[in-house]
Design a protein around this motif. Structure first.
Motif, PDB file in Angstrom:
ATOM      1  N   TRP A  15       0.829  -1.204   0.000  1.00 48.40           N
ATOM      2  CA  TRP A  15       0.000   0.000   0.000  1.00 48.40           C
ATOM      3  C   TRP A  15       0.868   1.262   0.000  1.00 48.40           C
ATOM      4  N   THR A  16       1.981   1.213   0.696  1.00 47.55           N
ATOM      5  CA  THR A  16       2.893   2.356   0.664  1.00 47.55           C
ATOM      6  C   THR A  16       3.432   2.570  -0.745  1.00 47.55           C
ATOM      7  N   ALA A  17       3.772   1.482  -1.422  1.00 51.05           N
ATOM      8  CA  ALA A  17       4.245   1.595  -2.809  1.00 51.05           C
ATOM      9  C   ALA A  17       3.164   2.166  -3.720  1.00 51.05           C
ATOM     10  N   VAL A  18       1.924   1.773  -3.490  1.00 54.37           N
ATOM     11  CA  VAL A  18       0.816   2.301  -4.296  1.00 54.37           C
ATOM     12  C   VAL A  18       0.671   3.800  -4.071  1.00 54.37           C
ATOM     13  N   TRP A  19       0.707   4.230  -2.802  1.00 52.09           N
ATOM     14  CA  TRP A  19       0.551   5.662  -2.508  1.00 52.09           C
ATOM     15  C   TRP A  19       1.740   6.468  -2.983  1.00 52.09           C
TER      16      TRP A  19
END
Length: 88
Positions: A15-19
């Motif tokens: 999710w951090t990579a997505v954001w």
């Protein structure tokens, strides 16, 4: 560490990579659509016309959001990696 904890850590990192990638990917999408519409309306089929504006806008967005990306990465590092190493 159980499989559930590992999967939760992996989910948090994903999710951090997505954001972190969302502003750049969104910019590429919007600029691509605008340039594609411009090319369709004017019948100009120049390859660099799609590449150059997209690259410039992506670099600009990266430059504008680099601080936010660094904060996201530091937060995930502090909350997950350090906590996991410390055994909290």
């Amino acid at each position: 560490m159980t499989e559930v904890e590992i999967a939760d850590i992996f989910r948090q990192f994903m999710w951090t990579a997505v954001w972190m990638g969302a502003p750049i990917i969104g910019t590429a999408l919007v600029v691509g659509i605008v340039v594609g519409l411009f090319q369709a309306l004017t019948s100009i089929q120049e390859l660099t016309l799609t590449f150059a504006p997209k690259l410039l806008m992506m670099l600009l967005v990266f430059w504008l959001t680099a601080g936010h990306m660094a904060r996201l990465l530091a937060n995930i590092f502090d909350s997950v990696v350090i906590a996991t190493i410390a055994g909290v």
